[in-house]
Design a protein around this motif. Structure first.
Motif, PDB file in Angstrom:
ATOM      1  N   GLY A   1      49.121  42.481  43.411  1.00  0.00           N
ATOM      2  CA  GLY A   1      48.485  41.228  43.013  1.00  0.00           C
ATOM      3  C   GLY A   1      47.016  41.212  43.400  1.00  0.00           C
ATOM      4  N   LEU A   2      46.740  41.686  44.588  1.00  0.00           N
ATOM      5  CA  LEU A   2      45.368  41.661  45.094  1.00  0.00           C
ATOM      6  C   LEU A   2      44.448  42.535  44.260  1.00  0.00           C
ATOM      7  N   THR A   3      44.929  43.717  43.891  1.00  0.00           N
ATOM      8  CA  THR A   3      44.069  44.634  43.148  1.00  0.00           C
ATOM      9  C   THR A   3      43.809  44.112  41.739  1.00  0.00           C
ATOM     10  N   LEU A   4      44.803  43.458  41.166  1.00  0.00           N
ATOM     11  CA  LEU A   4      44.585  42.889  39.845  1.00  0.00           C
ATOM     12  C   LEU A   4      43.556  41.769  39.899  1.00  0.00           C
ATOM     13  N   VAL A   5      43.706  40.896  40.877  1.00  0.00           N
ATOM     14  CA  VAL A   5      42.767  39.772  41.008  1.00  0.00           C
ATOM     15  C   VAL A   5      41.359  40.293  41.266  1.00  0.00           C
ATOM     16  N   PHE A   6      41.270  41.276  42.132  1.00  0.00           N
ATOM     17  CA  PHE A   6      39.957  41.820  42.431  1.00  0.00           C
ATOM     18  C   PHE A   6      39.417  42.596  41.243  1.00  0.00           C
ATOM     19  N   GLY A   7      40.277  43.379  40.632  1.00  0.00           N
ATOM     20  CA  GLY A   7      39.823  44.225  39.537  1.00  0.00           C
ATOM     21  C   GLY A   7      39.445  43.423  38.315  1.00  0.00           C
ATOM     22  N   VAL A   8      40.286  42.471  37.957  1.00  0.00           N
ATOM     23  CA  VAL A   8      40.044  41.740  36.726  1.00  0.00           C
ATOM     24  C   VAL A   8      39.059  40.593  36.927  1.00  0.00           C
ATOM     25  N   MET A   9      39.229  39.839  37.991  1.00  0.00           N
ATOM     26  CA  MET A   9      38.374  38.666  38.207  1.00  0.00           C
ATOM     27  C   MET A   9      37.235  38.913  39.186  1.00  0.00           C
ATOM     28  N   ASP A  10      37.179  40.108  39.755  1.00  0.00           N
ATOM     29  CA  ASP A  10      36.132  40.445  40.730  1.00  0.00           C
ATOM     30  C   ASP A  10      36.062  39.417  41.854  1.00  0.00           C
TER      31      ASP A  10
ATOM     32  N   ARG B   1      44.132  45.729  31.724  1.00  0.00           N
ATOM     33  CA  ARG B   1      43.402  46.963  32.027  1.00  0.00           C
ATOM     34  C   ARG B   1      42.003  46.918  31.440  1.00  0.00           C
ATOM     35  N   ALA B   2      41.891  46.341  30.259  1.00  0.00           N
ATOM     36  CA  ALA B   2      40.565  46.223  29.664  1.00  0.00           C
ATOM     37  C   ALA B   2      39.695  45.326  30.530  1.00  0.00           C
ATOM     38  N   GLY B   3      40.271  44.200  30.941  1.00  0.00           N
ATOM     39  CA  GLY B   3      39.515  43.286  31.778  1.00  0.00           C
ATOM     40  C   GLY B   3      39.093  43.943  33.072  1.00  0.00           C
ATOM     41  N   ALA B   4      39.979  44.754  33.624  1.00  0.00           N
ATOM     42  CA  ALA B   4      39.656  45.390  34.904  1.00  0.00           C
ATOM     43  C   ALA B   4      38.534  46.390  34.731  1.00  0.00           C
TER      44      ALA B   4
ATOM     45  N   THR C   1      35.876  40.138  27.090  1.00  0.00           N
ATOM     46  CA  THR C   1      35.609  38.784  26.610  1.00  0.00           C
ATOM     47  C   THR C   1      34.987  38.808  25.221  1.00  0.00           C
ATOM     48  N   ALA C   2      34.066  39.728  25.059  1.00  0.00           N
ATOM     49  CA  ALA C   2      33.398  39.827  23.762  1.00  0.00           C
ATOM     50  C   ALA C   2      34.390  40.123  22.650  1.00  0.00           C
TER      51      ALA C   2
END
Lengths: 349, 305, 398
Positions: free
Chosen positions: B26-35, B171-174, B181-182
């Motif tokens: 969960g942490l890596t996704l939040v960090f990776g995708v949402m920085d 994965r794209a977001g990360a 977004t574009a």
């Protein structure tokens, strides 16, 4: 054409600028009102032991000393975090090293305050130099993680030293003793400890006040705001950051040495990452990159805690909300809040 | 170490690693995708454990209690993200650290106000005994459950991220948020969902580890830091990295502490050996992270291009 | 720069108002003030809660008085943290001006906080922790242990292991002063072979690694000192790992009392443990204690509660004997040392180092009349009139 969304990815564009930080105060005239206020504050601070004695509340002198000591630690973090923009999550390690250096010496029978000071400066200076030299090669979240890692390593090291208490902590009965000829100045005396801490805080604040507008200070702030450009302009960025890191570490160590004198006890918890977090809270609460930010943040947090816990067991809850509010709405801390009240224009820094 | 001991300790390390993975994922996704650096991630783990303890006591059923806790924590996570955390995405890391640190204080005390400082949680009676894995090796049934659930979730997450459309978006977001977004994905909804999944995973770990550790206020703080270490080692934004990182960290820590203790007992008094062993093992984990940062700063399996 | 003035003024008035709010300690003239600092939260809170409840019951049954003076007990929670305990001690002693301090469960917490009491000439009555250091070279006239010396239960267990002809034992204890004392005590009396000595982290709750090592060492018996939540988890995991079948689990009373029996359940049945007190003692003081405690708190008291209760009785007797003149510290200490009270454990007397000399018994976990489990003691003490091994190093001689 500007990109549609500004990317905040840390490694792509360098460290994200810490938003809304104030430019350092221009050296200017201190008007008479402020001068008077400072004098009153200084007088109150110097006279505190007598005031408390008169009120019959001398118990609170140790509380006052605790505020002063935390103020020193928070100010040292402000130097590294606020002025230099280095989000060091391991600052508690230096406070802890100072506490342990002094505590271990006392437990081994060395009570001379001069030795304690020397050991504290040497140990924390060396540690900060080594940790800084390695960590400052990274940036962004990696810098945060690696400073955290070093602090945790020291935390576990302290836990492993069963000879000096390990996780049970180290109790000391004696304190730092400063001898000037026939006069012995023992920090076991609460007033002596208070004045020593106050002197150290005063010196730190004075130094910081001079540092901010100095050439070096302005260079450090420049590289905080954009270190790529600063490097391009020829500033020795790595060296500057390292110097600031080491000075902040040593100052933190001195706070630690004073704290073990106050408590008569040191345990690995002093090095835990949550302590680093608490120091950061104080800095942000008080005001990043301001001279008084460390003191105000430390005083505000500790007073809040003390006042709230008289009414409720859940002071952490309310403290959390206050902090959240400050982070979300008062980005420049209580100092910034006061500045903003004075003049809306000041808010844009 | 004799082989039975080695096998048992490896299983223990794996068990710890898999639970760590649930947090790290969960942490890596939040960090990776949402920085976003989210220090309150450990609090979601704690909330999951408390909800499980409360629900199990209420319903009398371990399964219902755990599932209920997972669902509720997931919802809570999504609500938290929508109400508060999304304002932090645009802020710098320092502000995120401080805001989520404040959240830890609020959630710790909030849980204390609702449930008290700790709640009892026991493994279901059917699983309180051992299972004979090999002659001479009896392993607690409950820990086998943890291994099973952890592995199943690891596989499920891998499939989700690698094989589904949603996973592709994540994965794209990360790897490049601006581009994602574009390309027109509804970033907000995606973020909320990712956060919710992360929270639910924390709750699984909290609920399953509850009977082994203790369901108490502040239980998230120690495991949180290890989760950060894992994602730095594994690579921010990478599920595969989180899995490999957690298993490695789990094994270094578990095998290290006992192995080093045994080693130190050869020449140190038992109290010192017992203190030094686990401490050095923990230090080794951080040294490992530092080495990874020095040699391969993006982590073992970097998600970002 | 007016904002600086605002800041200074704000800071000063904030500080002054804080002092006004919480300053001004109440001076107690004609009452006894006691500071009770204990572990009231976390996995081992049952211990502190019982000490507190036992103590408060003792005060209540005396009409809210101790030694004829109205008693004010200030209770606070050390949260299992030594630095918190230190601050609470300082607050009770310097701000609230207590006459006695008491309550701490854990030796490491107590050792960190005690200097506050020593430095201010305040007497500490320990209702639990009583480390070997203070029994011997660090003994102090201000310290009274109303419980037992730390080693005692374990010396009794070692002796019991001998009577059972146990030849090999694996030892586990937390890595702190009391843990060290416990295994030292066991090894002092035990005549067989110690095949493993494992010190776990204080507060550790997951024992997978230790249980794997125990399995590999194949001992005849396992002896643990793991109080509170630690013991609960260990025993559950011990059973879960299948170790209960081939190895005997031997326990001190700390890991086999009601606070462990209730959560662990039927796995506790039949386990032997050693203690200085058992709920089934028939002396009048204990019968009164058992009846009143269960009436007041609706649960069976643990040995921790009995110690808290005895602490209140001890203070009551001493204050009564000095006729309320608490300022005469020497007389007060003499009265405490004389210990003229009826303890729930039966006969009680202090050794020269102000630690108890008493009997220790073997107990076994059996069924009570309501289908639950409770400890039952064997009549013959396993150690009779037993002091401690450190009294010779203490400078106090009578």
């Amino acid at each position: 054409m500007a990109p549609p969304i500004e990317s905040r990815s840390s490694e792509a564009t360098g460290p994200a600028p810490v938003d809304d930080l104030p430019m350092v105060a221009r050296p200017g005239r201190i008007d008479t009102a402020s001068r008077a206020a400072l004098l009153i504050l200084a007088a109150a601070a110097l006279g505190l032991p007598f005031i408390l004695q008169a009120l019959g509340s001398s118990y609170y002198l140790s509380f006052a000393s605790r505020i002063v000591i935390y103020a020193i630690a928070a100010t040292s973090l402000n130097l590294v975090l606020g002025y230099a923009g280095l989000v060091s999550f391991g600052h508690a390690a230096f406070v802890g090293l100072g506490a342990y250096a002094t505590g271990i010496l006392i437990s081994e029978g060395v009570v001379g305050g001069g030795w304690h000071l020397l050991a504290t400066v040497a140990v924390t200076g060396l540690a900060a130099a080594v940790i800084g030299a390695i960590s400052l090669r990274t940036r962004g979240v990696y810098f945060i993680m690696i400073t955290l890692a070093f602090a945790q390593m020291l935390y576990y090291l302290a836990n492993s030293m069963k000879g000096y208490g390990g996780d049970e902590g180290l109790n000391i009965r004696a304190r730092s003793l400063f001898g000037f000829g026939a006069i012995a100045y023992d920090l076991k005396n609460p007033s002596a400890l208070y004045y020593t801490a106050l002197a150290a805080l005063g010196a730190s604040l004075l130094a910081l006040d001079r540092f901010g507008p100095s050439r070096m200070g302005r260079a450090v702030v420049a590289l905080r705001d954009d270190d790529v450009r600063a490097e391009a302009l020829g500033f020795p960025t790595f060296r500057l950051k390292l110097v600031v890191f080491v000075v902040a570490g040593v100052l933190g160590g001195i706070a630690g040495a004073l704290s073990v004198n106050l408590q008569g006890y040191v345990s690995p918890n002093v090095l835990h990452w949550t302590q680093s977090g608490t120091l950061m809270v104080m800095v942000i609460l008080g005001g990043v990159a301001t001279v008084w930010g460390g003191l105000i943040g430390a005083a505000a947090l500790l007073l809040l805690q003390e006042m709230l816990s008289a009414y409720t067991d859940h002071w952490e809850f309310w403290t959390g909300w206050v902090l959240l509010a400050v982070v979300l709405f008062a980005r420049r801390g209580l100092v910034g809040l006061a500045a903003g009240l004075r003049s809306p224009r000041a808010r844009t820094g | 170490m004799p082989s039975v001991l080695l096998i048992e300790q490896t299983l223990n390390g794996l068990q710890f690693g898999l639970m760590l993975f649930l947090l790290a994922a969960g942490l890596t996704l939040v960090f990776g995708v949402m920085d976003m650096i989210n220090l309150a991630h450990g609090s979601l783990y704690m909330i999951g454990a408390f909800l499980a303890a409360w629900l199990v006591a209420l319903t009398g059923s371990f399964v219902i209690g755990v599932l209920g806790a997972v669902g509720l924590t997931g919802l809570f996570g999504m609500a938290l993200e929508a109400a508060l955390l999304r304002t932090l995405y645009a802020r710098d890391h320092l502000s995120q650290v401080l805001a989520t640190f404040a959240l830890i204080l609020i959630l710790n005390d909030g849980v204390k106000m609702l449930f008290g400082t700790d709640l009892p949680l026991s493994a279901p009676a059917a699983l309180s005994g051992p299972v004979e894995l090999l002659p001479g090796l009896q392993y607690p049934a409950y820990r086998l459950l943890i291994l099973g659930v952890g592995s199943a979730l690891a596989i499920a997450l891998y499939l989700l991220v690698q094989k589904t459309r949603m996973g592709a978006l994540v994965r794209a977001g990360a790897s490049n948020r601006a581009m994602a977004t574009a390309m027109g994905t509804n970033i907000s909804a995606l973020f909320t969902l990712v956060f919710g999944i992360g929270a639910a995973l924390c709750a699984v770990a909290g609920a399953l580890l509850g009977p082994l550790l203790a369901v108490q206020v502040g239980m998230g703080e120690n495991i949180l830091i290890l989760a950060f270490v894992v994602i730095v080692i594994g690579g921010i934004g990478s599920i595969r990295g989180a899995l490999v990182g957690s298993v490695l960290v789990g094994c270094i820590d578990t095998l290290g502490r006992t192995g080093l203790q045994q080693l130190f007992r050869e020449f140190l008094p038992p109290q010192w050996a017992s203190a030094a062993g686990p401490a050095i093992a923990s230090i080794a984990v951080y040294v490992f992270m530092a080495v990874v940062l020095a040699v391969r700063p993006q982590g073992l399996f970097p998600a970002r291009t | 720069m007016i904002h600086r003035t605002l800041q200074s003024a704000a800071a000063a008035s904030l500080f002054a108002s804080t002092l006004a709010l919480v300053g001004g300690a109440a001076f107690a003239a004609d009452k006894v003030k006691i500071g009770l600092v204990s572990t009231l939260s976390g996995p081992s809170s049952a211990l502190g809660v019982d000490i507190r409840d036992g103590f408060l019951l003792g005060v209540k049954l005396n009409g809210g008085k101790l030694g004829g003076l109205p008693a004010e007990v200030l209770v606070s929670d050390d949260q299992f943290k030594p630095d918190v305990a230190k601050q609470l001690f300082e607050k009770n002693i310097k701000r609230d001006k207590v006459d006695f301090m008491t309550g701490v469960v854990f030796s490491n917490i107590m050792l960190a906080a005690l200097p506050e009491a020593y430095d201010n000439n305040v007497i500490y009555i320990s209702p639990n922790a009583a480390p070997s250091s203070i029994a011997g070279k660090d003994c102090n006239p201000l310290f009274f242990a109303v419980s037992w010396p730390n080693d005692a239960y374990h010396e009794a267990a070692g002796q019991f292991a001998n009577t059972r002809n146990l030849k090999s034992v694996y030892l586990v204890a937390p890595n702190y002063q009391a843990g060290k004392d416990s295994l030292a005590g066991f090894k002092r009396t035990f005549k067989g072979q110690v095949v493993g000595e494992n010190y776990t982290k204080l507060g550790q709750l997951d024992y997978a690694a230790e249980l794997a090592e125990i399995r590999a060492a194949k001992p005849q018996a396992v002896y643990i000192f793991l109080p509170g939540g630690m013991g609960i988890n260990f025993i559950k995991q011990y059973v879960g790992a299948g170790l209960g079948k081939d190895t005997t689990l031997l326990l001190p009373g700390f890991s086999a009392d009601q606070d462990v029996i209730n959560p662990v359940g039927s796995a506790m049945a039949g386990l032997f443990n050693t203690a200085h007190w058992s709920p089934d003692f028939t002396n009048p003081a204990n019968q009164k204690f058992m009846a009143e405690f269960q009436k007041e708190y609706k649960r069976v008291p643990t040995l921790y509660a009995s110690q808290g209760y005895d602490a209140a009785l001890l203070i009551n007797a001493a204050v009564r004997d000095v006729k309320g003149k608490l300022e005469d510290r020497d007389a007060l200490r003499k009265a405490l040392k004389a210990a003229r009270f009826d303890s729930v454990r039966g006969p009680f007397k202090f050794n020269t180092n102000q630690y108890p000399i008493q009997n220790y018994y073997v107990r076994t976990v059996g069924s009570d009349s309501k289908g639950g489990l409770i400890n039952k003691s064997f009549n013959e003490p396993i150690l009779r009139d037993h002091g401690d091994a450190y009294v010779q190093s203490c400078a106090m001689k009578g």
